[in-house]
Design a protein around this motif. Structure first.
Motif, PDB file in Angstrom:
ATOM      1  N   GLU A 353       0.833  -1.207   0.000  1.00 41.21           N
ATOM      2  CA  GLU A 353       0.000   0.000   0.000  1.00 41.21           C
ATOM      3  C   GLU A 353       0.871   1.262   0.000  1.00 41.21           C
ATOM      4  OE1 GLU A 353      -2.801   0.244   3.251  1.00 41.21           O
ATOM      5  OE2 GLU A 353      -3.318   2.309   2.713  1.00 41.21           O
ATOM      6  N   ASN A 376      -7.364   1.807  -2.219  1.00 37.53           N
ATOM      7  CA  ASN A 376      -5.921   2.001  -2.050  1.00 37.53           C
ATOM      8  C   ASN A 376      -5.179   1.971  -3.385  1.00 37.53           C
ATOM      9  OD1 ASN A 376      -6.281   1.975   0.713  1.00 37.53           O
ATOM     10  ND2 ASN A 376      -5.937  -0.244   0.869  1.00 37.53           N
ATOM     11  N   VAL A 378      -1.650   0.619  -4.713  1.00 34.96           N
ATOM     12  CA  VAL A 378      -0.600  -0.299  -4.266  1.00 34.96           C
ATOM     13  C   VAL A 378       0.514  -0.396  -5.305  1.00 34.96           C
ATOM     14  CG1 VAL A 378      -2.264  -1.658  -2.906  1.00 34.96           C
ATOM     15  CG2 VAL A 378      -1.685  -2.378  -5.248  1.00 34.96           C
ATOM     16  N   PHE A 410       5.875   3.494   1.343  1.00 36.56           N
ATOM     17  CA  PHE A 410       5.388   2.119   1.171  1.00 36.56           C
ATOM     18  C   PHE A 410       6.506   1.218   1.669  1.00 36.56           C
ATOM     19  CE2 PHE A 410       7.014   3.662  -2.941  1.00 36.56           C
ATOM     20  CZ  PHE A 410       7.977   2.722  -3.266  1.00 36.56           C
TER      21      PHE A 410
END
Ligand code: AMP
Ligand code: GLY
Length: 425
Positions: A353, A376, A378, A410
């Protein structure tokens, strides 16, 4: 107008971002695109190497112009596919024909072309399995390090630069006899090593005339101070401080003009981007390679510096009327820093994410390997995001990008902290 852009990287997000600003645009479709391009238009989930699938969406969506981002569809002949199809032949596809795309798809073809048209490049010779002994003799005429290039496309990995003659001989054998790069290394170009500093110059052409786009310098190695493995590119800056007007004029006169004229003489249809990878050898430009598309991450600094309506330029290319247009450039510097997945360019994980994208206010975040998953965004590749900023000077642009990067996170995020340092940042 409805436009279709093919590709899914940071380059395509930067192209889509620029195209989306045009008042000429109705709908921009991007195939397959990424989480970033979805904000500039409509992503279409198709395989762009499946030309029949491309044809289907072009007809379904009433596409009036197609721009090709990456090299692979070009080298495989998507331009020729359009030209030979009754329903598609009147729809401009901006990109070179298969024959012209060999400037990127075959190093041997590119070197022969340069030799024929007097374009400055490293001295070279090409060898096959049958002539390997001559290759070894040729290596002995060169001084180290040695440059060996697989003739065909090898996912950016086809160039090997051994330091000793013994290693060079072993590499040549691996490439030709053990097919180290598969069919791509059935032919191997061996060339003289050029000393200097690299940069890239881009021309936008309709095959008749051209505009020279802002030049850029990218940072190919994974590690700081240009160490470690080669990557697709870890950052870029434009303009390039050492590329002064005198140097750029030499590039135009000795390289860009003869290239466009050479393509014409060879009757190789070419529209789109001619990307010239150059070595500045004590003020003298020499060609390292041609690409037939824009660079990534170079596009992420070149597009932000174009002030003109980019769609207008593309439409003019489609009509072979590029000479009737002008190109306006933003005087500011643009710099981009790539955020990559830990482990890239070797093994890395996907699906992490990404947080903080909405907290970036002073930079443009171009998506490369990203994907929307529910609410989200990613990670979906090795190179994840390119964070681009403007500055009056390079130092300012770079500092802004590093500040913005601090907001984005991330798992196993990695980036180089020295982008632009060697040229004054
Ligand atoms: P290419 O895939 O042709 O871009 O080559 C990859 C990299 O190898 C280039 O970006 C250069 O850094 C290096 N390289 C290629 N050819 C030469 C050469 N003749 N002399 C020095 N470096 C080279
Ligand atoms: N950044 C180098 C390339 O796009 O080939």
């Amino acid at each position: 107008m409805n436009l279709l852009l093919l590709g899914s990287g940071g380059r395509e997000h930067a192209l889509a971002w620029k195209m989306a600003q045009s008042p000429l645009l109705d709908t921009l479709y991007i195939a397959p695109g990424n989480a970033g391009t979805a904000a500039c238009g409509t992503n279409l989930d198709i395989d762009i190497l499946d030309f029949d699938a491309v044809k289907k969406v072009v007809l379904e969506k009433n596409i009036e112009l197609v721009l090709v981002g990456p090299e692979e569809p070009l080298v495989r002949g998507i331009y020729d596919f359009f030209k030979s199809d009754k329903q598609l032949s009147s729809i401009p596809l901006i990109g070179p024909s298969k024959g012209a795309a060999a400037l990127e798809g075959s190093k041997d073809f590119a070197k022969e072309f340069m030799l024929k048209y007097g374009i400055p490049t490293a001295r070279y010779s090409t060898f096959t399995r049958e002539t390997i002994e001559n290759g070894i003799s040729f290596l002995k005429t060169l001084s180290p390090p040695y440059v060996l290039k697989a003739d065909g496309l090898a996912a950016g990995k086809g160039v090997v630069i051994p330091n000793t003659l013994a290693e060079a001989e072993a590499t040549l054998k691996e490439m030709l006899l053990d097919e180290k790069f598969g069919a791509a290394s059935w032919k191997v170009v061996i060339e003289e090593f050029l000393h200097g500093i690299e940069l890239s110059v881009f021309a936008l052409t309709d095959g008749k005339s051209f505009h020279i786009l802002p030049e850029a310098k990218d940072y190919k190695r994974i590690g700081e101070n240009d160490t470690g493995n080669n990557t697709g590119g870890m950052g870029a800056v434009s303009p390039v401080p050492f590329a002064d007007a005198v140097f750029l004029d030499k590039v135009k006169q000795r390289i860009i003009i003869p290239t466009v004229e050479g393509l014409k003489k060879e009757k190789l249809e070419f529209s789109g981007f001619i990307f010239v990878g150059l070595m500045n050898c004590d003020g003298e430009p020499k060609v390292i390679e041609y690409n037939v598309r824009m660079g990534d991450p170079e596009t992420e600094v070149v597009m932000p510096r174009i002030k003109s309506d980019f769609v207008e330029l593309l439409v003019a290319i489609g009509k072979e009327e590029l000479d009737k247009t002008t190109l306006e450039i933003d005087e500011r510097t643009a710099a981009t820093v790539m955020l990559v997945s830990g482990g890239y360019p070797d093994k890395y994980e996907k699906g992490k994410e990404i947080i903080g994208l909405d907290d970036v206010n002073n930079s443009i975040v171009f998506h490369a390997g990203t994907k929307q998953e529910g609410n989200n965004v990613v990670t979906n590749g090795g190179r994840v995001l390119a964070v681009t900023s403007y500055g009056k000077i390079l130092k300012e642009a770079i500092a802004t990008s590093y500040k913005s990067i601090a907001n984005i996170d991330f798992e196993k995020k990695y980036f180089r902290r020295d982008i632009g340092k060697d040229v004054g940042a």
